[in-house]
Write a protein that holds these residues in place. Structure first.
Motif, PDB file in Angstrom:
ATOM      1  N   TYR A 107      14.315 -53.422 -32.009  1.00  0.00           N
ATOM      2  CA  TYR A 107      14.439 -53.341 -33.459  1.00  0.00           C
ATOM      3  C   TYR A 107      14.828 -51.931 -33.875  1.00  0.00           C
ATOM      4  CZ  TYR A 107       9.772 -51.285 -32.924  1.00  0.00           C
ATOM      5  OH  TYR A 107       8.718 -50.511 -32.534  1.00  0.00           O
ATOM      6  N   PRO A 108      15.475 -51.835 -35.032  1.00  0.00           N
ATOM      7  CA  PRO A 108      15.837 -50.508 -35.528  1.00  0.00           C
ATOM      8  C   PRO A 108      14.592 -49.806 -36.061  1.00  0.00           C
ATOM      9  CG  PRO A 108      17.098 -52.256 -36.613  1.00  0.00           C
ATOM     10  CD  PRO A 108      15.971 -52.916 -35.899  1.00  0.00           C
ATOM     11  N   CYS A 109      14.554 -48.509 -35.867  1.00  0.00           N
ATOM     12  CA  CYS A 109      13.416 -47.736 -36.346  1.00  0.00           C
ATOM     13  C   CYS A 109      13.932 -46.557 -37.154  1.00  0.00           C
ATOM     14  CB  CYS A 109      12.588 -47.244 -35.170  1.00  0.00           C
ATOM     15  SG  CYS A 109      11.284 -46.087 -35.639  1.00  0.00           S
ATOM     16  N   PHE A 110      13.371 -46.406 -38.365  1.00  0.00           N
ATOM     17  CA  PHE A 110      13.857 -45.374 -39.271  1.00  0.00           C
ATOM     18  C   PHE A 110      12.908 -44.189 -39.378  1.00  0.00           C
ATOM     19  CE2 PHE A 110      15.310 -49.589 -40.368  1.00  0.00           C
ATOM     20  CZ  PHE A 110      16.680 -49.423 -40.402  1.00  0.00           C
ATOM     21  N   CYS A 111      11.899 -44.197 -38.571  1.00  0.00           N
ATOM     22  CA  CYS A 111      10.938 -43.096 -38.641  1.00  0.00           C
ATOM     23  C   CYS A 111      11.605 -41.770 -38.264  1.00  0.00           C
ATOM     24  CB  CYS A 111       9.772 -43.356 -37.699  1.00  0.00           C
ATOM     25  SG  CYS A 111       8.826 -44.819 -38.153  1.00  0.00           S
ATOM     26  N   THR A 112      11.278 -40.744 -38.999  1.00  0.00           N
ATOM     27  CA  THR A 112      11.868 -39.435 -38.732  1.00  0.00           C
ATOM     28  C   THR A 112      11.068 -38.713 -37.649  1.00  0.00           C
ATOM     29  OG1 THR A 112      10.463 -38.359 -40.355  1.00  0.00           O
ATOM     30  CG2 THR A 112      12.579 -39.218 -41.137  1.00  0.00           C
ATOM     31  N   PRO A 113      11.720 -37.789 -36.981  1.00  0.00           N
ATOM     32  CA  PRO A 113      11.012 -36.997 -35.963  1.00  0.00           C
ATOM     33  C   PRO A 113       9.763 -36.339 -36.529  1.00  0.00           C
ATOM     34  CG  PRO A 113      13.366 -36.602 -35.817  1.00  0.00           C
ATOM     35  CD  PRO A 113      13.149 -37.464 -37.026  1.00  0.00           C
ATOM     36  N   ASP A 114       9.839 -35.895 -37.746  1.00  0.00           N
ATOM     37  CA  ASP A 114       8.679 -35.264 -38.377  1.00  0.00           C
ATOM     38  C   ASP A 114       7.500 -36.225 -38.495  1.00  0.00           C
ATOM     39  OD1 ASP A 114      10.017 -32.960 -38.600  1.00  0.00           O
ATOM     40  OD2 ASP A 114      10.382 -33.051 -40.778  1.00  0.00           O
ATOM     41  N   ARG A 115       7.788 -37.423 -38.977  1.00  0.00           N
ATOM     42  CA  ARG A 115       6.727 -38.407 -39.128  1.00  0.00           C
ATOM     43  C   ARG A 115       6.126 -38.757 -37.767  1.00  0.00           C
ATOM     44  NH1 ARG A 115       4.187 -43.127 -39.756  1.00  0.00           N
ATOM     45  NH2 ARG A 115       5.234 -44.504 -38.307  1.00  0.00           N
ATOM     46  N   LEU A 116       7.002 -38.901 -36.791  1.00  0.00           N
ATOM     47  CA  LEU A 116       6.563 -39.234 -35.432  1.00  0.00           C
ATOM     48  C   LEU A 116       5.648 -38.156 -34.880  1.00  0.00           C
ATOM     49  CD1 LEU A 116       7.833 -41.879 -35.061  1.00  0.00           C
ATOM     50  CD2 LEU A 116       9.836 -40.751 -34.071  1.00  0.00           C
ATOM     51  N   GLU A 117       6.029 -36.924 -35.155  1.00  0.00           N
ATOM     52  CA  GLU A 117       5.260 -35.807 -34.635  1.00  0.00           C
ATOM     53  C   GLU A 117       3.870 -35.771 -35.289  1.00  0.00           C
ATOM     54  OE1 GLU A 117       5.761 -34.071 -32.091  1.00  0.00           O
ATOM     55  OE2 GLU A 117       3.898 -32.940 -32.435  1.00  0.00           O
ATOM     56  N   MET A 119       2.315 -38.292 -36.618  1.00  0.00           N
ATOM     57  CA  MET A 119       1.593 -39.458 -36.124  1.00  0.00           C
ATOM     58  C   MET A 119       0.923 -39.143 -34.781  1.00  0.00           C
ATOM     59  SD  MET A 119       3.371 -43.022 -34.939  1.00  0.00           S
ATOM     60  CE  MET A 119       3.934 -42.298 -33.408  1.00  0.00           C
ATOM     61  N   ARG A 120       1.694 -38.489 -33.942  1.00  0.00           N
ATOM     62  CA  ARG A 120       1.187 -38.141 -32.605  1.00  0.00           C
ATOM     63  C   ARG A 120      -0.027 -37.203 -32.712  1.00  0.00           C
ATOM     64  NH1 ARG A 120       6.235 -36.506 -30.053  1.00  0.00           N
ATOM     65  NH2 ARG A 120       6.928 -38.532 -30.765  1.00  0.00           N
ATOM     66  N   GLN A 121       0.120 -36.213 -33.589  1.00  0.00           N
ATOM     67  CA  GLN A 121      -0.981 -35.263 -33.790  1.00  0.00           C
ATOM     68  C   GLN A 121      -2.258 -35.975 -34.222  1.00  0.00           C
ATOM     69  OE1 GLN A 121      -0.726 -31.834 -33.537  1.00  0.00           O
ATOM     70  NE2 GLN A 121       1.416 -31.881 -32.903  1.00  0.00           N
ATOM     71  N   ASP A 122      -2.093 -36.883 -35.204  1.00  0.00           N
ATOM     72  CA  ASP A 122      -3.239 -37.626 -35.710  1.00  0.00           C
ATOM     73  C   ASP A 122      -3.888 -38.439 -34.597  1.00  0.00           C
ATOM     74  OD1 ASP A 122      -2.690 -36.538 -38.108  1.00  0.00           O
ATOM     75  OD2 ASP A 122      -1.784 -38.341 -38.991  1.00  0.00           O
ATOM     76  N   GLN A 123      -3.047 -39.076 -33.801  1.00  0.00           N
ATOM     77  CA  GLN A 123      -3.582 -39.905 -32.712  1.00  0.00           C
ATOM     78  C   GLN A 123      -4.361 -39.058 -31.722  1.00  0.00           C
ATOM     79  OE1 GLN A 123       0.126 -41.607 -31.523  1.00  0.00           O
ATOM     80  NE2 GLN A 123      -0.172 -43.490 -32.708  1.00  0.00           N
ATOM     81  N   MET A 124      -3.814 -37.889 -31.428  1.00  0.00           N
ATOM     82  CA  MET A 124      -4.498 -36.988 -30.489  1.00  0.00           C
ATOM     83  C   MET A 124      -5.841 -36.575 -31.064  1.00  0.00           C
ATOM     84  SD  MET A 124      -2.073 -35.958 -27.974  1.00  0.00           S
ATOM     85  CE  MET A 124      -1.459 -34.299 -27.815  1.00  0.00           C
ATOM     86  N   LYS A 125      -5.834 -36.287 -32.369  1.00  0.00           N
ATOM     87  CA  LYS A 125      -7.060 -35.863 -33.021  1.00  0.00           C
ATOM     88  C   LYS A 125      -8.120 -36.952 -32.933  1.00  0.00           C
ATOM     89  CE  LYS A 125      -5.381 -33.333 -36.518  1.00  0.00           C
ATOM     90  NZ  LYS A 125      -4.980 -33.266 -37.931  1.00  0.00           N
ATOM     91  N   ARG A 126      -7.671 -38.179 -33.048  1.00  0.00           N
ATOM     92  CA  ARG A 126      -8.593 -39.314 -32.953  1.00  0.00           C
ATOM     93  C   ARG A 126      -8.845 -39.725 -31.496  1.00  0.00           C
ATOM     94  NH1 ARG A 126      -5.275 -41.446 -37.203  1.00  0.00           N
ATOM     95  NH2 ARG A 126      -4.398 -42.943 -35.748  1.00  0.00           N
ATOM     96  N   LYS A 127      -8.309 -38.914 -30.553  1.00  0.00           N
ATOM     97  CA  LYS A 127      -8.446 -39.162 -29.123  1.00  0.00           C
ATOM     98  C   LYS A 127      -7.858 -40.501 -28.695  1.00  0.00           C
ATOM     99  CE  LYS A 127     -11.952 -35.879 -28.225  1.00  0.00           C
ATOM    100  NZ  LYS A 127     -12.945 -35.383 -27.340  1.00  0.00           N
ATOM    101  N   HIS A 131       1.223 -43.021 -29.083  1.00  0.00           N
ATOM    102  CA  HIS A 131       2.139 -44.156 -28.951  1.00  0.00           C
ATOM    103  C   HIS A 131       2.747 -44.450 -30.305  1.00  0.00           C
ATOM    104  CE1 HIS A 131      -1.559 -45.910 -30.501  1.00  0.00           C
ATOM    105  NE2 HIS A 131      -0.823 -46.921 -30.965  1.00  0.00           N
ATOM    106  N   TYR A 132       3.880 -45.132 -30.286  1.00  0.00           N
ATOM    107  CA  TYR A 132       4.511 -45.480 -31.558  1.00  0.00           C
ATOM    108  C   TYR A 132       3.645 -46.517 -32.272  1.00  0.00           C
ATOM    109  CZ  TYR A 132       7.754 -46.942 -35.088  1.00  0.00           C
ATOM    110  OH  TYR A 132       8.313 -47.223 -36.301  1.00  0.00           O
ATOM    111  N   ASP A 133       3.422 -46.299 -33.562  1.00  0.00           N
ATOM    112  CA  ASP A 133       2.470 -47.143 -34.288  1.00  0.00           C
ATOM    113  C   ASP A 133       3.024 -48.476 -34.772  1.00  0.00           C
ATOM    114  OD1 ASP A 133       4.081 -46.399 -36.335  1.00  0.00           O
ATOM    115  OD2 ASP A 133       2.558 -45.256 -37.432  1.00  0.00           O
ATOM    116  N   GLY A 134       4.299 -48.698 -34.563  1.00  0.00           N
ATOM    117  CA  GLY A 134       4.856 -50.020 -34.882  1.00  0.00           C
ATOM    118  C   GLY A 134       5.257 -50.213 -36.333  1.00  0.00           C
TER     119      GLY A 134
END
Length: 493
Positions: A107-117, A119-127, A131-134
RNA sequence: GCCCCCAUCGUCUAGUGGCCCAGGACGAGGCCCUCUCAAGGCCUAAACCGGGAUUCGAAUUCCCGUGGGGGCACCA
């Protein structure tokens, strides 16, 4: 071993110097192709424009040719499955990405690199595992199509199943089972329209009808992804073989920049382009690297054609291997001893020339049997045989003086030796050794005192090929002149 | 942190349940040969990561540890 012709490929990315590991995979690819009467292919994986370095592709092609691993198809030799450079195949990948979207596997994904980054930070913070959040996976096809039509930048992501497991089969490791939730919705097609490795390699291996994929074990992590992509297309899978990586000599971790620099200081390298300069032969390098990751029971000195005979993918080993440069020396030296004199002459000449020496071919052919078994690397020919091509030699005075004696006493020996040799009609081994030995006998000196002086006087060095054979090649006039020079040096001392 | 892979002499490896008190190669040590240095020949030391389980029998199968490696990118 299948009797069907195998199509194998080496698929390096032109991002730096060609590594030893690349050479080894290429060798195995080559061996399997030759063994089965198939083809060995070079494919350049240059889809990362930012990392591509100029000249790297040429270095790979030069490296493979130097090693003698000539590919049947590739960017500079063509072939009916081309082009063999991935940047020249972008339409193929785009078409395939589209197929996957249509089949509901991507599927096409329109998420920007900034948003992805973020998202990743938040996930790390939550341990959580990054991964891509879908987010875009949930978009309706219509909305996605509309946004694409609007010109919004997008990537194509693979739709990884959330549930269940993926079982991927590696020929050396058996079934590898991974929970799908561990996997990610990887990007297949980047914003720039070029594919990532995951899409490009899978599509190309299929399109080029690759039967056996050999690659480094660093791909094991995304192996289930790749298998899922193949299955999403509904294609047959190649035989997958994940080779172990090379570890640094200590066995602790893989080669780093630091280790590479240290190796260079010690006269070794993990880069193919350095090998020739350091005096290594393709035969030695190949034989050496072949045995790191391939279990051959005995008699492991092999030419490439012997390797072809004995190679099977079943005898490859899965465990990581520490690089052992001493073994490189051994294989290099052993292969040098196997070369014919003519062959070795041709290989040695450039090293003499590099040293600024004028090579007399007749002398070269004569001296080779004398130095052959003393060479570990080809450039050792300089330390062992440069004096054959020099007009004069420049010995150290202290080397000239016979062991246990002083300059004055050595002059006596030197004069006597000169006399004996000058009295001979020629300076052949048969002619010179007996009278000199007789002199040693009657003088009560030891062999090393007399021969040692002669060696340093005539060759200019303490370590040399056999003395009398060397003198014979140097020639009567030159030998006598060099001894005279030595006497003069001793007299002045 | 999570996931995956790997595990026999210092190193590369052979070994696919009895042929193994574990074989070869590099390296190390010793001896022989010898005009130096090599090469060559002979010999020696050197390993199944630990614990359970299966079995008459395990380096070899299975579990659990431990150790090592790799990966968790719009890099390959």
């Amino acid at each position: 071993m299948s009797i069907k012709p195998a199509r194998t490929r080496i698929a390096p990315s032109p991002t730096g110097h060609m590594h030893l590991g690349t050479a080894r995979v290429a060798l195995y690819d080559y061996l399997l192709a030759k063994k089965t009467g198939g083809q060995f292919i070079l494919r350049i994986e240059d889809t990362d424009l930012k990392r591509t370095v100029p000249g790297a592709e040429q270095e790979i092609m030069d490296g493979l040719r130097w090693l003698g691993l000539q590919y049947d198809e590739g960017p500079d030799v063509g072939g009916k499955y081309g082009p063999y450079r991935q940047t020249e195949r972008r339409e193929i990948y785009q078409a395939h990405a589209k197929i996957l979207v249509e089949k509901g596997h991507a599927y096409p994904c329109f998420c920007t690199p900034d948003r992805l980054e973020k998202m990743r930070q938040d996930q790390m913070k939550r341990k959580e595992n990054p991964h891509y959040d879908g987010t875009c996976r949930k978009l309706s096809p219509d909305e996605a199509a509309r946004r694409v039509a609007n010109g919004e930048p997008y990537t194509i992501r693979f739709k990884m199943p959330y549930e269940g497991v993926t079982v991927a089969h590696d020929h050396l490791r058996g079934d590898i089972t991974t929970e799908n939730k561990q996997l990610n919705d990887y990007v297949l097609l980047k914003t720039d329209g070029l594919p990532t490795y995951h899409l490009a390699a899978i599509v190309d291996d299929h399109e080029m009808e690759i039967t056996h994929v050999m690659r480094g074990s660093e791909w094991l992590g995304t192996f289930p992804l790749h298998v899922n992509i193949v299955r999403a297309f509904g294609w047959d899978e190649p035989v997958w073989i994940h080779l172990s990586v090379f570890l640094k000599p200590s066995g602790k971790g893989k080669m780093s920049k630091r280790e590479a620099a240290q190796a260079m200081k010690d006269g070794y390298s993990i880069f193919i382009k350095d090998m020739q300069e350091l005096g290594f032969t393709p035969e030695g390098v190949l034989n050496w690297s072949a045995l790191m990751g391939w279990g051959v029971s005995e008699d492991d000195v092999m030419t490439v054609s012997q390797m072809v005979d004995r190679f099977t993918i079943d005898s490859l080993t899965p465990s990581p291997a520490a690089i052992n440069f001493q073994k490189l020396d051994h294989f290099n030296a052993t292969h040098i001893r196997l070369f014919t004199t003519e062959d070795l002459a041709a290989r040695l000449k450039p090293y003499f020339t590099r040293e600024g020496l004028n090579v007399n071919d007749e002398v070269l052919l004569k001296m080779i049997p004398l130095i052959r078994e003393r060479l570990v690397t080809l450039d050792d020919c300089i330390s062992f045989g440069a004096f054959f091509f020099r007009e004069n030699v420049a010995p150290n005075l202290e080397d000239l003086i016979a062991k246990g004696l002083d300059a004055k006493q050595t002059v006596e020996i030197a004069r006597r030796v000169y006399q004996i040799l000058a009295a001979q009609p020629d300076i052949s081994h048969e002619r010179c050794e007996p009278p000199l030995r007789a002199y040693v006998e009657e003088s009560g000196l030891n062999v090393n005192q007399v021969f040692g002086f002669l060696r340093v006087a005539t060759t200019g060095q303490k370590v040399s090929p056999p003395l009398f054979e060397s003198m014979e090649i140097i020639g009567r006039e030159t030998c006598l002149r060099r001894i005279q020079n030595a006497i003069a040096m001793l007299e002045k001392a």
